[in-house]
Design a protein around this motif. Structure first.
Motif, PDB file in Angstrom:
ATOM      1  N   PHE A 174      24.682  34.765  41.960  1.00 50.84           N
ATOM      2  CA  PHE A 174      25.014  33.524  41.342  1.00 50.84           C
ATOM      3  C   PHE A 174      26.237  32.841  42.016  1.00 50.84           C
ATOM      4  CE2 PHE A 174      26.779  36.976  39.108  1.00 50.84           C
ATOM      5  CZ  PHE A 174      28.114  36.794  38.952  1.00 50.84           C
ATOM      6  N   TRP A 180      29.723  28.146  37.791  1.00 49.55           N
ATOM      7  CA  TRP A 180      28.455  27.832  36.698  1.00 49.55           C
ATOM      8  C   TRP A 180      29.317  27.423  35.444  1.00 49.55           C
ATOM      9  CZ3 TRP A 180      23.088  29.400  36.365  1.00 49.55           C
ATOM     10  CH2 TRP A 180      22.760  30.005  37.504  1.00 49.55           C
ATOM     11  N   LEU A 189      23.298  31.052  32.815  1.00 43.01           N
ATOM     12  CA  LEU A 189      24.060  32.168  33.754  1.00 43.01           C
ATOM     13  C   LEU A 189      24.108  33.688  32.743  1.00 43.01           C
ATOM     14  CD1 LEU A 189      25.067  33.452  36.255  1.00 43.01           C
ATOM     15  CD2 LEU A 189      27.493  33.166  35.518  1.00 43.01           C
ATOM     16  N   LEU A 192      20.476  34.666  32.613  1.00 46.35           N
ATOM     17  CA  LEU A 192      19.863  35.137  34.016  1.00 46.35           C
ATOM     18  C   LEU A 192      20.366  36.488  34.173  1.00 46.35           C
ATOM     19  CD1 LEU A 192      18.773  34.318  36.962  1.00 46.35           C
ATOM     20  CD2 LEU A 192      21.078  33.821  37.764  1.00 46.35           C
ATOM     21  N   THR A 193      21.568  36.700  34.077  1.00 44.48           N
ATOM     22  CA  THR A 193      22.080  38.035  34.485  1.00 44.48           C
ATOM     23  C   THR A 193      21.679  39.009  33.373  1.00 44.48           C
ATOM     24  OG1 THR A 193      24.191  37.367  33.349  1.00 44.48           O
ATOM     25  CG2 THR A 193      24.165  37.023  35.559  1.00 44.48           C
ATOM     26  N   ASP A 199      22.589  41.897  39.576  1.00 47.07           N
ATOM     27  CA  ASP A 199      23.244  40.458  39.815  1.00 47.07           C
ATOM     28  C   ASP A 199      24.531  40.727  40.388  1.00 47.07           C
ATOM     29  OD1 ASP A 199      25.742  39.964  37.676  1.00 47.07           O
ATOM     30  OD2 ASP A 199      23.979  41.130  36.733  1.00 47.07           O
ATOM     31  N   GLU A 221      23.785  27.779  43.350  1.00 44.87           N
ATOM     32  CA  GLU A 221      25.129  27.322  43.258  1.00 44.87           C
ATOM     33  C   GLU A 221      25.097  26.052  43.030  1.00 44.87           C
ATOM     34  OE1 GLU A 221      27.342  27.893  46.857  1.00 44.87           O
ATOM     35  OE2 GLU A 221      25.659  27.768  48.167  1.00 44.87           O
ATOM     36  N   TYR A 246      19.159  22.753  41.492  1.00 44.34           N
ATOM     37  CA  TYR A 246      19.109  23.706  40.482  1.00 44.34           C
ATOM     38  C   TYR A 246      17.964  23.108  39.401  1.00 44.34           C
ATOM     39  CZ  TYR A 246      20.716  25.651  36.015  1.00 44.34           C
ATOM     40  OH  TYR A 246      20.802  26.330  34.885  1.00 44.34           O
ATOM     41  N   LEU A 272      16.088  29.621  33.383  1.00 40.96           N
ATOM     42  CA  LEU A 272      17.425  28.456  33.445  1.00 40.96           C
ATOM     43  C   LEU A 272      17.699  27.481  32.503  1.00 40.96           C
ATOM     44  CD1 LEU A 272      18.111  28.622  37.254  1.00 40.96           C
ATOM     45  CD2 LEU A 272      19.347  29.940  35.622  1.00 40.96           C
TER      46      LEU A 272
END
Length: 275
Positions: A174, A180, A189, A192-193, A199, A221, A246, A272
Motif C-alpha cells: 500500500f 492514504w 486502507l 484492505l489490510t 500487507d 498509491e 484508484y 476499497l
C-alpha cells in the motif's frame, strides 16, 4: 504534450511492431544507468529542494539529460515528458521518463530506486522499462511482446502475475500510511489490510515489479504523476495484470494507481469503495 484525459484501455491491442522501440528503450536505460550509478552513494552528492519541497540531486538531472540525449538522436520527432525538464515536442508518440524514482533512497545511499522509461502512443503507455542498477535488476515490456526481467544467468525470464483468486489469500503493498491519510482513504486502507493475508509498504516502483513477477496481488498509491507510473503499465499488463487509477479508470493523470493480478481487480475495487 500530456496524455489525453480519455484514452483507450491500457491493455488495448496495438497494431504495429514495437520491437525497435523496446530495443531503443533498453539502450536508453543503459545510458541512464551509467549516469545514475556514477554518483550513487557519493559523499559530495549535490542535493537541492524543488518548489514542491521534494529533493532533486545532480544525478536526477544528469540521468534525465542522458535519456534525452539518446532520444534526440534516435527519435527526434518524438515528444518527451520528464520529471526534471518537463515537456518538449508535440507528438502522439511521447517518451515519459522519471530519471530516478525514489530520490530519497538515492540520496541516502539506499539501493532501492528506479529509472523509469515509457513510450506512450496516443496516450497509452506501450513500452516500459524499469531499471534498478544498484541491485542489478531490470524489467521491460511492450504491448504484444510480453513482460520480462533479467536473471543471474543473463537469460531473460518472462513474467506472469499470480493466480491467487481470493482477497484473503493475497499479499499487498500500500506504499505508505501517510499517502492514504492525506488522500482521505484511511478507512479503505483499514478494510484492505484487515482482509488480506499479508500487507507491506515496499515503496515506489519495486512493488509493481513484484506484482508482475507473481509475488504480490495488489499495489496502490496516491500522489503519483504520469512519469511515476507510465513505464509500469505495460510491464504489469503484459505480465497478465490490470492497471488503473484508484477509481478504476484507464488514466495516467488521476494522481493515483491501482495494479492487481487482474482476477482480483474488481473485488479489490469493490472492497476499497464499499460504504
Amino acid at each position: 504534450m500530456t496524455p489525453p484525459s480519455s484514452t483507450p484501455p491500457f491493455d488495448a491491442p496495438f497494431e504495429g511492431d514495437l520491437g525497435a522501440d523496446l530495443e531503443l528503450a533498453l539502450r536508453i536505460a543503459d545510458a541512464a544507468d551509467a549516469a545514475s550509478m556514477d554518483r550513487f552513494d557519493a559523499a559530495d552528492l549535490e542535493v537541492s529542494l524543488k518548489a514542491d519541497a521534494s529533493h532533486v540531486t545532480e544525478a536526477d538531472l544528469a540521468t534525465e539529460r542522458a535519456i534525452r540525449a539518446v532520444i534526440e538522436v534516435e527519435r527526434p520527432d518524438d515528444g518527451v515528458f520528464g520529471e526534471e525538464y518537463g515537456v518538449t515536442g508535440d507528438s502522439n508518440r511521447q517518451w515519459i521518463v522519471d530519471p530516478i524514482d525514489g530520490t530519497a533512497n538515492y540520496l541516502k545511499g539506499i539501493p532501492m530506486w528506479t529509472t523509469l522509461i515509457a513510450l506512450s502512443i496516443d496516450g497509452v503507455p506501450r513500452v516500459g522499462v524499469a531499471s534498478q542498477p544498484a541491485i542489478g535488476r531490470r524489467w521491460w515490456a511492450a504491448t504484444g511482446l510480453g513482460a520480462w526481467t533479467n536473471t543471474p544467468s543473463g537469460a531473460p525470464k518472462r513474467l506472469a502475475v499470480s493466480t491467487v483468486d481470493t482477497i484473503a489469500d493475497s499479499s499487498v503493498s500500500f506504499q505508505s500510511i501517510g499517502q492514504w491519510r492525506d488522500a482521505g482513504k484511511l478507512d479503505a486502507l483499514e478494510r484492505l489490510t484487515s482482509s488480506v493475508w499479508r500487507d507491506r509498504g515496499y515503496g515506489d516502483a519495486w512493488p509493481y515489479m513484484l506484482l508482475a513477477e507473481g509475488r504480490l496481488e495488489f499495489v496502490a498509491e496516491f500522489g503519483v504523476k504520469e512519469y511515476d507510473i507510465a513505464a509500469l503499465v505495460p510491464i504489469v499488463t503484459e505480465a497478465g495484470g490490470r492497471f488503473t487509477s484508484y477509481d478504476g479508470h484507464d488514466s495516467l493523470s488521476e494522481r493515483s494507481s491501482l495494479a492487481t493480478n487482474r482476477v482480483l481487480h474488481d473485488p479489490f475495487l469493490a472492497l476499497l469503495h464499499s460504504p
